[in-house]
Design a protein around this motif. Structure first.
Motif, PDB file in Angstrom:
ATOM      1  N   GLY A   1      -6.285 -18.161   2.148  1.00 38.20           N
ATOM      2  CA  GLY A   1      -5.469 -17.366   1.306  1.00 38.20           C
ATOM      3  C   GLY A   1      -6.191 -16.898   0.074  1.00 38.20           C
ATOM      4  N   GLU A   2      -5.543 -15.983  -0.605  1.00 39.13           N
ATOM      5  CA  GLU A   2      -6.088 -15.439  -1.833  1.00 39.13           C
ATOM      6  C   GLU A   2      -5.762 -16.357  -3.003  1.00 39.13           C
ATOM      7  OE1 GLU A   2      -4.200 -11.453  -0.915  1.00 39.13           O
ATOM      8  OE2 GLU A   2      -5.979 -10.910  -2.108  1.00 39.13           O
ATOM      9  N   VAL A   3      -6.592 -16.332  -4.013  1.00 41.27           N
ATOM     10  CA  VAL A   3      -6.404 -17.146  -5.198  1.00 41.27           C
ATOM     11  C   VAL A   3      -5.489 -16.392  -6.165  1.00 41.27           C
ATOM     12  CG1 VAL A   3      -7.599 -18.227  -7.144  1.00 41.27           C
ATOM     13  CG2 VAL A   3      -8.698 -18.123  -4.907  1.00 41.27           C
ATOM     14  N   CYS A   4      -4.492 -17.087  -6.709  1.00 47.46           N
ATOM     15  CA  CYS A   4      -3.605 -16.460  -7.688  1.00 47.46           C
ATOM     16  C   CYS A   4      -4.337 -16.273  -9.000  1.00 47.46           C
ATOM     17  CB  CYS A   4      -2.368 -17.322  -7.933  1.00 47.46           C
ATOM     18  SG  CYS A   4      -1.167 -17.226  -6.613  1.00 47.46           S
ATOM     19  N   LEU A   5      -4.014 -15.192  -9.701  1.00 45.27           N
ATOM     20  CA  LEU A   5      -4.627 -14.925 -11.000  1.00 45.27           C
ATOM     21  C   LEU A   5      -4.196 -15.973 -12.027  1.00 45.27           C
ATOM     22  CD1 LEU A   5      -6.284 -13.025 -12.791  1.00 45.27           C
ATOM     23  CD2 LEU A   5      -4.199 -11.748 -13.206  1.00 45.27           C
ATOM     24  N   MET A   6      -2.977 -16.429 -11.945  1.00 46.97           N
ATOM     25  CA  MET A   6      -2.465 -17.407 -12.905  1.00 46.97           C
ATOM     26  C   MET A   6      -2.008 -18.642 -12.145  1.00 46.97           C
ATOM     27  SD  MET A   6      -0.331 -15.090 -15.488  1.00 46.97           S
ATOM     28  CE  MET A   6      -1.178 -13.978 -16.567  1.00 46.97           C
ATOM     29  N   SER A   7      -1.990 -19.778 -12.835  1.00 52.25           N
ATOM     30  CA  SER A   7      -1.609 -21.012 -12.165  1.00 52.25           C
ATOM     31  C   SER A   7      -0.145 -21.005 -11.737  1.00 52.25           C
ATOM     32  CB  SER A   7      -1.896 -22.215 -13.062  1.00 52.25           C
ATOM     33  OG  SER A   7      -1.192 -22.083 -14.272  1.00 52.25           O
ATOM     34  N   GLU A   8       0.705 -20.432 -12.541  1.00 56.24           N
ATOM     35  CA  GLU A   8       2.098 -20.324 -12.129  1.00 56.24           C
ATOM     36  C   GLU A   8       2.313 -18.974 -11.467  1.00 56.24           C
ATOM     37  OE1 GLU A   8       4.853 -20.271 -15.407  1.00 56.24           O
ATOM     38  OE2 GLU A   8       3.352 -19.385 -16.706  1.00 56.24           O
ATOM     39  N   ARG A  19       5.546  -8.711  -6.186  1.00 54.11           N
ATOM     40  CA  ARG A  19       4.788  -9.732  -5.485  1.00 54.11           C
ATOM     41  C   ARG A  19       3.789 -10.339  -6.448  1.00 54.11           C
ATOM     42  NH1 ARG A  19      -0.209  -8.121  -3.604  1.00 54.11           N
ATOM     43  NH2 ARG A  19      -0.607  -5.908  -3.583  1.00 54.11           N
ATOM     44  N   GLU A  20       3.233 -11.491  -6.047  1.00 52.54           N
ATOM     45  CA  GLU A  20       2.284 -12.183  -6.909  1.00 52.54           C
ATOM     46  C   GLU A  20       1.051 -11.323  -7.161  1.00 52.54           C
ATOM     47  OE1 GLU A  20       1.293 -15.793  -4.946  1.00 52.54           O
ATOM     48  OE2 GLU A  20       3.281 -16.637  -5.173  1.00 52.54           O
ATOM     49  N   ILE A  21       0.440 -11.550  -8.310  1.00 51.04           N
ATOM     50  CA  ILE A  21      -0.824 -10.887  -8.611  1.00 51.04           C
ATOM     51  C   ILE A  21      -1.927 -11.733  -7.986  1.00 51.04           C
ATOM     52  CG2 ILE A  21      -2.412 -10.174 -10.433  1.00 51.04           C
ATOM     53  CD1 ILE A  21       0.036  -9.948 -12.278  1.00 51.04           C
ATOM     54  N   LYS A  22      -2.728 -11.133  -7.155  1.00 57.82           N
ATOM     55  CA  LYS A  22      -3.835 -11.809  -6.492  1.00 57.82           C
ATOM     56  C   LYS A  22      -5.149 -11.265  -7.043  1.00 57.82           C
ATOM     57  CE  LYS A  22      -1.028 -13.580  -3.308  1.00 57.82           C
ATOM     58  NZ  LYS A  22      -0.707 -14.949  -3.165  1.00 57.82           N
ATOM     59  N   MET A  23      -6.186 -12.056  -6.967  1.00 60.76           N
ATOM     60  CA  MET A  23      -7.501 -11.599  -7.431  1.00 60.76           C
ATOM     61  C   MET A  23      -7.914 -10.329  -6.699  1.00 60.76           C
ATOM     62  SD  MET A  23      -8.470 -13.393  -9.939  1.00 60.76           S
ATOM     63  CE  MET A  23     -10.205 -13.062 -10.124  1.00 60.76           C
ATOM     64  N   GLY A  24      -7.523 -10.201  -5.441  1.00 56.87           N
ATOM     65  CA  GLY A  24      -7.862  -9.017  -4.661  1.00 56.87           C
ATOM     66  C   GLY A  24      -7.188  -7.752  -5.161  1.00 56.87           C
ATOM     67  N   MET A  78      -5.537  -2.795 -11.646  1.00 52.67           N
ATOM     68  CA  MET A  78      -4.693  -2.910 -10.459  1.00 52.67           C
ATOM     69  C   MET A  78      -4.412  -1.517  -9.892  1.00 52.67           C
ATOM     70  SD  MET A  78      -2.206  -5.924 -11.866  1.00 52.67           S
ATOM     71  CE  MET A  78      -1.430  -6.242 -10.284  1.00 52.67           C
ATOM     72  N   LYS A  79      -5.455  -0.842  -9.515  1.00 51.26           N
ATOM     73  CA  LYS A  79      -5.404   0.563  -9.123  1.00 51.26           C
ATOM     74  C   LYS A  79      -4.401   0.845  -8.012  1.00 51.26           C
ATOM     75  CE  LYS A  79      -8.204   4.280  -7.225  1.00 51.26           C
ATOM     76  NZ  LYS A  79      -9.539   4.706  -6.827  1.00 51.26           N
ATOM     77  N   GLU A  80      -4.527   0.169  -6.881  1.00 55.60           N
ATOM     78  CA  GLU A  80      -3.683   0.486  -5.736  1.00 55.60           C
ATOM     79  C   GLU A  80      -2.210   0.293  -6.050  1.00 55.60           C
ATOM     80  OE1 GLU A  80      -6.575  -1.275  -5.438  1.00 55.60           O
ATOM     81  OE2 GLU A  80      -7.658   0.386  -4.496  1.00 55.60           O
ATOM     82  N   ARG A  81      -1.861  -0.830  -6.662  1.00 53.38           N
ATOM     83  CA  ARG A  81      -0.460  -1.085  -6.982  1.00 53.38           C
ATOM     84  C   ARG A  81       0.059  -0.127  -8.044  1.00 53.38           C
ATOM     85  NH1 ARG A  81       0.311  -7.428  -7.481  1.00 53.38           N
ATOM     86  NH2 ARG A  81       2.354  -6.785  -8.228  1.00 53.38           N
ATOM     87  N   LEU A  82      -0.789   0.220  -8.992  1.00 56.88           N
ATOM     88  CA  LEU A  82      -0.381   1.120 -10.063  1.00 56.88           C
ATOM     89  C   LEU A  82      -0.161   2.532  -9.543  1.00 56.88           C
ATOM     90  CD1 LEU A  82       0.098   1.584 -13.072  1.00 56.88           C
ATOM     91  CD2 LEU A  82      -2.368   1.839 -13.348  1.00 56.88           C
ATOM     92  N   LEU A  83      -1.127   3.064  -8.804  1.00 56.41           N
ATOM     93  CA  LEU A  83      -1.003   4.442  -8.318  1.00 56.41           C
ATOM     94  C   LEU A  83       0.089   4.594  -7.268  1.00 56.41           C
ATOM     95  CD1 LEU A  83      -4.705   5.680  -8.130  1.00 56.41           C
ATOM     96  CD2 LEU A  83      -3.068   5.844 -10.008  1.00 56.41           C
ATOM     97  N   SER A  84       0.401   3.540  -6.541  1.00 52.77           N
ATOM     98  CA  SER A  84       1.450   3.643  -5.523  1.00 52.77           C
ATOM     99  C   SER A  84       2.824   3.245  -6.056  1.00 52.77           C
ATOM    100  CB  SER A  84       1.099   2.780  -4.312  1.00 52.77           C
ATOM    101  OG  SER A  84       1.082   1.410  -4.671  1.00 52.77           O
ATOM    102  N   SER A  85       2.898   2.865  -7.322  1.00 56.12           N
ATOM    103  CA  SER A  85       4.158   2.438  -7.911  1.00 56.12           C
ATOM    104  C   SER A  85       5.081   3.633  -8.162  1.00 56.12           C
ATOM    105  CB  SER A  85       3.888   1.724  -9.232  1.00 56.12           C
ATOM    106  OG  SER A  85       5.097   1.528  -9.927  1.00 56.12           O
ATOM    107  N   GLU A  86       6.307   3.513  -7.718  1.00 56.20           N
ATOM    108  CA  GLU A  86       7.307   4.539  -8.005  1.00 56.20           C
ATOM    109  C   GLU A  86       7.580   4.620  -9.503  1.00 56.20           C
ATOM    110  OE1 GLU A  86      10.778   3.808  -5.646  1.00 56.20           O
ATOM    111  OE2 GLU A  86       9.611   3.714  -3.791  1.00 56.20           O
TER     112      GLU A  86
END
Length: 184
Positions: A1-8, A19-24, A78-86
């Motif tokens: 799995g991907e590592v979360c950016l923050m512990s919580e 959705r959670e923020i992932k390093m990816g 966070m390019k992909e999530r930002l540009l695809s955000s409504e």
């Protein structure tokens, strides 16, 4: 799995950002891609005070719109999530956020630049594509039903002017809008 950016678990409220923020999700090169966006140079001064969101008239009535979060996503790359955000398309360009920002960040200008970037990448809200299609086909932003046109005649109202579709098509071709409407 991907590592979360923050512990919580950190979940971003928003239209398609739940959705959670992932390093990816992070793209360190994104800040260089948007460096030519007007106002970007002041984005790094944003310290996430929330004034932009607190004063925004759109945020008051739309729980999924948070200009502060959009700015943070840009800062994090966070390019992909930002540009695809409504949510990117909800800014009314009233400049309330700009007027009240203690750091002088031009959020409205940055959002406009990000929307332009999204369009260049073929990311356009479906409603905007439909409006462009209607303009190309009829010259009007919205399809006018035949029944409404008949009622205009029955009520003695003049016919609606016909658009010069050839000129509209030529104009859209010059602006490269036609190829954007075909990206479905």
């Amino acid at each position: 799995g991907e590592v979360c950016l923050m512990s919580e678990k950190k979940v971003i409220d928003g239209t398609n950002m739940n959705r959670e923020i992932k390093m990816g999700d992070l793209n360190p090169a994104f800040k260089y891609e948007i460096s030519d966006v007007p106002g970007f140079e002041r984005l790094r001064l944003c310290f996430q005070c929330g004034t932009c969101t607190g004063d925004c008239p759109i945020a008051r009535f739309n729980r999924s719109y948070h200009p502060r979060k959009l700015m943070r996503m840009a800062q994090l790359g966070m390019k992909e999530r930002l540009l695809s955000s409504e949510a990117l398309w909800l800014c009314a360009a009233c400049f309330t956020c700009v007027d009240h920002c203690p750091q002088g960040v031009d959020l409205a200008g940055i959002l406009r630049g990000l929307r332009n970037m999204a369009v260049r990448e073929g990311i356009i809200p479906q409603v905007s594509k439909e409006i462009m299609d209607n303009i190309v086909k009829t010259g009007y932003a919205y399809k006018i039903p035949e029944l409404r046109l008949k009622k205009r005649v029955e009520r003695g109202l003049p016919e609606l002017p016909k658009a010069n579709i050839e000129d509209v098509t030529c104009f859209f071709d010059i602006l490269s809008v036609s190829k954007l409407t075909k990206k479905r």
